[in-house]
Scaffold this motif. Structure first.
Motif, PDB file in Angstrom:
ATOM      1  N   PRO A  23       0.825  -1.213   0.000  1.00  0.00           N
ATOM      2  CA  PRO A  23       0.000   0.000   0.000  1.00  0.00           C
ATOM      3  C   PRO A  23       0.860   1.266   0.000  1.00  0.00           C
ATOM      4  O   PRO A  23       2.026   1.251   0.396  1.00  0.00           O
ATOM      5  CB  PRO A  23      -0.803  -0.122   1.304  1.00  0.00           C
ATOM      6  CG  PRO A  23       0.041  -1.008   2.180  1.00  0.00           C
ATOM      7  CD  PRO A  23       0.721  -1.964   1.268  1.00  0.00           C
ATOM      8  N   THR A  24       0.262   2.336  -0.447  1.00  0.00           N
ATOM      9  CA  THR A  24       0.942   3.633  -0.449  1.00  0.00           C
ATOM     10  C   THR A  24       1.257   4.054   0.984  1.00  0.00           C
ATOM     11  O   THR A  24       0.450   3.853   1.894  1.00  0.00           O
ATOM     12  CB  THR A  24       0.063   4.703  -1.117  1.00  0.00           C
ATOM     13  OG1 THR A  24      -0.226   4.274  -2.448  1.00  0.00           O
ATOM     14  CG2 THR A  24       0.761   6.050  -1.145  1.00  0.00           C
ATOM     15  N   LEU A  25       2.427   4.622   1.165  1.00  0.00           N
ATOM     16  CA  LEU A  25       2.833   5.067   2.488  1.00  0.00           C
ATOM     17  C   LEU A  25       1.924   6.214   2.937  1.00  0.00           C
ATOM     18  O   LEU A  25       1.798   7.221   2.233  1.00  0.00           O
ATOM     19  CB  LEU A  25       4.287   5.543   2.436  1.00  0.00           C
ATOM     20  CG  LEU A  25       5.109   5.436   3.728  1.00  0.00           C
ATOM     21  CD1 LEU A  25       5.271   3.984   4.127  1.00  0.00           C
ATOM     22  CD2 LEU A  25       6.471   6.087   3.542  1.00  0.00           C
ATOM     23  N   PRO A  26       1.257   6.080   4.080  1.00  0.00           N
ATOM     24  CA  PRO A  26       0.329   7.141   4.512  1.00  0.00           C
ATOM     25  C   PRO A  26       1.068   8.381   5.004  1.00  0.00           C
ATOM     26  O   PRO A  26       2.249   8.325   5.345  1.00  0.00           O
ATOM     27  CB  PRO A  26      -0.451   6.476   5.655  1.00  0.00           C
ATOM     28  CG  PRO A  26       0.457   5.421   6.170  1.00  0.00           C
ATOM     29  CD  PRO A  26       1.259   4.943   4.994  1.00  0.00           C
ATOM     30  N   ARG A  27       0.358   9.468   5.041  1.00  0.00           N
ATOM     31  CA  ARG A  27       0.940  10.718   5.530  1.00  0.00           C
ATOM     32  C   ARG A  27       1.325  10.553   7.008  1.00  0.00           C
ATOM     33  O   ARG A  27       0.595   9.951   7.790  1.00  0.00           O
ATOM     34  CB  ARG A  27      -0.070  11.855   5.379  1.00  0.00           C
ATOM     35  CG  ARG A  27       0.448  13.223   5.812  1.00  0.00           C
ATOM     36  CD  ARG A  27      -0.587  14.298   5.540  1.00  0.00           C
ATOM     37  NE  ARG A  27      -0.919  14.371   4.123  1.00  0.00           N
ATOM     38  CZ  ARG A  27      -1.848  15.182   3.628  1.00  0.00           C
ATOM     39  NH1 ARG A  27      -2.549  15.968   4.438  1.00  0.00           N
ATOM     40  NH2 ARG A  27      -2.087  15.203   2.322  1.00  0.00           N
ATOM     41  N   GLY A  28       2.465  11.087   7.358  1.00  0.00           N
ATOM     42  CA  GLY A  28       2.930  11.011   8.741  1.00  0.00           C
ATOM     43  C   GLY A  28       3.885   9.880   9.003  1.00  0.00           C
ATOM     44  O   GLY A  28       4.468   9.788  10.093  1.00  0.00           O
ATOM     45  N   VAL A  29       4.073   8.971   8.039  1.00  0.00           N
ATOM     46  CA  VAL A  29       5.036   7.875   8.185  1.00  0.00           C
ATOM     47  C   VAL A  29       6.295   8.239   7.401  1.00  0.00           C
ATOM     48  O   VAL A  29       6.256   8.376   6.173  1.00  0.00           O
ATOM     49  CB  VAL A  29       4.449   6.540   7.678  1.00  0.00           C
ATOM     50  CG1 VAL A  29       5.509   5.450   7.731  1.00  0.00           C
ATOM     51  CG2 VAL A  29       3.239   6.143   8.511  1.00  0.00           C
ATOM     52  N   ALA A  30       7.385   8.406   8.106  1.00  0.00           N
ATOM     53  CA  ALA A  30       8.646   8.785   7.470  1.00  0.00           C
ATOM     54  C   ALA A  30       9.292   7.557   6.838  1.00  0.00           C
ATOM     55  O   ALA A  30       9.475   6.538   7.519  1.00  0.00           O
ATOM     56  CB  ALA A  30       9.591   9.405   8.494  1.00  0.00           C
ATOM     57  N   PRO A  31       9.639   7.609   5.549  1.00  0.00           N
ATOM     58  CA  PRO A  31      10.267   6.448   4.891  1.00  0.00           C
ATOM     59  C   PRO A  31      11.521   5.972   5.612  1.00  0.00           C
ATOM     60  O   PRO A  31      11.755   4.763   5.732  1.00  0.00           O
ATOM     61  CB  PRO A  31      10.597   6.971   3.488  1.00  0.00           C
ATOM     62  CG  PRO A  31       9.620   8.082   3.255  1.00  0.00           C
ATOM     63  CD  PRO A  31       9.411   8.714   4.593  1.00  0.00           C
ATOM     64  N   GLU A  32      12.333   6.908   6.106  1.00  0.00           N
ATOM     65  CA  GLU A  32      13.577   6.524   6.784  1.00  0.00           C
ATOM     66  C   GLU A  32      13.281   5.753   8.073  1.00  0.00           C
ATOM     67  O   GLU A  32      13.948   4.766   8.379  1.00  0.00           O
ATOM     68  CB  GLU A  32      14.419   7.765   7.102  1.00  0.00           C
ATOM     69  CG  GLU A  32      14.908   8.531   5.882  1.00  0.00           C
ATOM     70  CD  GLU A  32      13.814   9.423   5.275  1.00  0.00           C
ATOM     71  OE1 GLU A  32      12.750   9.585   5.925  1.00  0.00           O
ATOM     72  OE2 GLU A  32      14.024   9.929   4.161  1.00  0.00           O
ATOM     73  N   THR A  33      12.281   6.219   8.829  1.00  0.00           N
ATOM     74  CA  THR A  33      11.921   5.538  10.071  1.00  0.00           C
ATOM     75  C   THR A  33      11.382   4.143   9.787  1.00  0.00           C
ATOM     76  O   THR A  33      11.725   3.174  10.480  1.00  0.00           O
ATOM     77  CB  THR A  33      10.866   6.355  10.841  1.00  0.00           C
ATOM     78  OG1 THR A  33      11.359   7.673  11.068  1.00  0.00           O
ATOM     79  CG2 THR A  33      10.544   5.711  12.180  1.00  0.00           C
ATOM     80  N   LEU A  34      10.542   4.029   8.756  1.00  0.00           N
ATOM     81  CA  LEU A  34       9.996   2.718   8.398  1.00  0.00           C
ATOM     82  C   LEU A  34      11.097   1.777   7.961  1.00  0.00           C
ATOM     83  O   LEU A  34      11.124   0.600   8.351  1.00  0.00           O
ATOM     84  CB  LEU A  34       8.971   2.876   7.275  1.00  0.00           C
ATOM     85  CG  LEU A  34       8.343   1.571   6.781  1.00  0.00           C
ATOM     86  CD1 LEU A  34       7.519   0.919   7.877  1.00  0.00           C
ATOM     87  CD2 LEU A  34       7.492   1.816   5.538  1.00  0.00           C
ATOM     88  N   TRP A  35      12.045   2.280   7.162  1.00  0.00           N
ATOM     89  CA  TRP A  35      13.133   1.430   6.690  1.00  0.00           C
ATOM     90  C   TRP A  35      13.990   0.932   7.853  1.00  0.00           C
ATOM     91  O   TRP A  35      14.406  -0.225   7.878  1.00  0.00           O
ATOM     92  CB  TRP A  35      13.991   2.192   5.675  1.00  0.00           C
ATOM     93  CG  TRP A  35      15.038   1.347   5.030  1.00  0.00           C
ATOM     94  CD1 TRP A  35      16.380   1.377   5.259  1.00  0.00           C
ATOM     95  CD2 TRP A  35      14.827   0.303   4.057  1.00  0.00           C
ATOM     96  NE1 TRP A  35      17.022   0.445   4.485  1.00  0.00           N
ATOM     97  CE2 TRP A  35      16.097  -0.231   3.746  1.00  0.00           C
ATOM     98  CE3 TRP A  35      13.699  -0.204   3.432  1.00  0.00           C
ATOM     99  CZ2 TRP A  35      16.268  -1.255   2.824  1.00  0.00           C
ATOM    100  CZ3 TRP A  35      13.862  -1.240   2.512  1.00  0.00           C
ATOM    101  CH2 TRP A  35      15.120  -1.748   2.217  1.00  0.00           C
ATOM    102  N   GLU A  36      14.248   1.800   8.825  1.00  0.00           N
ATOM    103  CA  GLU A  36      15.014   1.388   9.999  1.00  0.00           C
ATOM    104  C   GLU A  36      14.270   0.317  10.790  1.00  0.00           C
ATOM    105  O   GLU A  36      14.884  -0.586  11.368  1.00  0.00           O
ATOM    106  CB  GLU A  36      15.320   2.596  10.887  1.00  0.00           C
ATOM    107  CG  GLU A  36      16.385   3.519  10.324  1.00  0.00           C
ATOM    108  CD  GLU A  36      17.689   2.779   9.989  1.00  0.00           C
ATOM    109  OE1 GLU A  36      18.170   2.019  10.848  1.00  0.00           O
ATOM    110  OE2 GLU A  36      18.188   2.937   8.859  1.00  0.00           O
ATOM    111  N   LEU A  37      12.933   0.410  10.805  1.00  0.00           N
ATOM    112  CA  LEU A  37      12.143  -0.607  11.488  1.00  0.00           C
ATOM    113  C   LEU A  37      12.243  -1.945  10.759  1.00  0.00           C
ATOM    114  O   LEU A  37      12.384  -3.005  11.391  1.00  0.00           O
ATOM    115  CB  LEU A  37      10.683  -0.156  11.577  1.00  0.00           C
ATOM    116  CG  LEU A  37       9.734  -1.006  12.424  1.00  0.00           C
ATOM    117  CD1 LEU A  37      10.218  -1.114  13.859  1.00  0.00           C
ATOM    118  CD2 LEU A  37       8.321  -0.428  12.380  1.00  0.00           C
TER     119      LEU A  37
END
Length: 382
Positions: A23-37
């Motif tokens: 799914p498309t990354l929703p507003r408020g979710v930082a790509p860098e933070t998600l990638w680190e997770l």
């Protein structure tokens, strides 16, 4: 972190459904933070390709390629040394990462793992280690005294000439554990999987699931890979013997832990277990309510056990099979035994006396008491 965790659930659902794009990354979710997770859970090679292109960091392709390459190198090393291990052991079964990569993942390189785990009969451990040393491996024990491995552990660790690590298991649960695994059954149920030009005996799906549940208990349900492993094993084995799996869980003392693991699998991946199995495994009302209130699925995604002191021992206490064993585990927390002291690096000839052990025990009990407050709140809100 809550938004990232919610999106991660959507991403795992897409992965489990076999979609090519998430799914498309929703507003408020930082790509860098998600990638680190994703990297913290070591699932970037499985879930990273599903991220929409604009949501991937610039080095995502390189990171995923390096991760896959590392898994491929470990599998090549497994192919090199497995004949040596089997010749010395008579019978050997691959466990955990390598077995899951070969038997559960459509692309083996997508299953990141750290080392090679192999189960051999207890009386063949020394010959297997000697055989590995003859092909370039050396014993690796760190600060722990060898007595720790002989009396209180379940494997020996060897370091290979190219940096690969092999854990030679003689058991799947620690000697002092309240849980037990059916070792004879693990050997008997092992299934052959292609490994390069060879075939490797890999733990059967039911045994992989039970072993993964034990690891969940040990580390506080912190690893998303195990949720995804279980989802694949359930999704791709419609003939999975649920009766056997439930029986193994009950006999090993891991029925409650399997129940909450299956519950988390459903929440995170969308793949569920038969209700009949869940009905047998489900714990009694108070424990069930507390476990649901603790929300171990969110705890897994947010890696709560790595940040909250007492969370892992609290879960272990809740999942311990009977009240008498729970009381025993409380006593073990209060009075620190030799196994914990050796695990912390103490010399067996110079273990702490009564006063020091009492202080360590009190610290552990205070930690459990703080975690117990969380459990009380979870019971009220669960």
């Amino acid at each position: 972190m809550a938004r990232e965790a919610d999106y991660l659930i959507e991403l795992v659902h897409a992965w489990a459904a076999g979609r090519q794009v998430g799914p498309t990354l929703p507003r408020g979710v930082a790509p860098e933070t998600l990638w680190e997770l994703l990297r913290a859970h070591n699932v970037e090679t499985s879930l990273g390709p599903l991220l929409p292109g604009e949501s991937r960091p610039a080095d995502a392709a390189r990171t995923m390629a390096e991760s896959r390459h590392r898994t491929e190198i470990l599998l090549l090393e497994c192919e090199r040394i497995l004949p040596t291990i089997t010749a010395a052991a008579g019978r050997a079964v691959l466990l955990k990462g390598a077995a899951l990569a070969l038997g559960a993942y459509p692309r083996p390189a997508d299953r990141w793992f750290l080392d090679l785990d192999v189960l051999v009969p207890r009386d063949r451990v020394a010959p297997v280690c000697a055989a590995l040393e003859a092909v370039g491996y050396r014993s690796l024990q760190g600060a722990r005294n060898p007595l720790y491995y002989e009396k209180h552990h379940l494997h020996r660790i060897l370091l290979g000439p190219q940096g690969s690590v092999v854990e030679v298991h003689w058991d799947l649960t620690l000697p002092h554990s309240v849980y037990r695994c059916d070792l004879d059954g693990v050997f008997a149920r092992a299934e052959e999987r292609p490994l390069g030009r060879l075939h490797a005996a890999c733990a059967a799906p039911v045994d992989q699931i039970i072993h993964g549940v034990y690891q969940n208990i040990a580390d506080g349900f912190v690893d998303l890979r195990r949720v995804m492993d279980m989802a694949l094993l359930v999704r791709d084995h419609p003939d999975l013997d649920w009766g056997r799996l439930v029986g193994l869980a009950v006999n090993s003392g891991m029925d409650k832990a399997l129940w909450i693991s299956l519950h988390n699998m459903k929440l995170i991946s969308g793949i569920g277990a038969p209700q009949s199995a869940l009905n047998v495994l489900a714990p009694a009302g108070a424990t069930r309510r507390t476990l649901l209130g603790l929300d171990t699925a969110a705890g897994c995604l947010r890696r709560r056990a790595s940040r909250s002191e007492g969370y892992t021992p609290l879960l272990h206490l809740l999942l311990t099979p009977t009240p008498s064993r729970q009381f025993r585990e409380l006593l073990r927390a209060a009075w620190v035994g030799e196994e914990l002291l050796l695990d912390r690096g103490y010399d067996p000839a110079r273990l702490p006396g009564f006063g020091r052990r009492t202080l360590i025990g009190l610290t552990r009990l205070r930690m459990l008491a703080r975690a117990g407050m969380l459990a009380s709140w979870a019971w009220v809100t669960g």
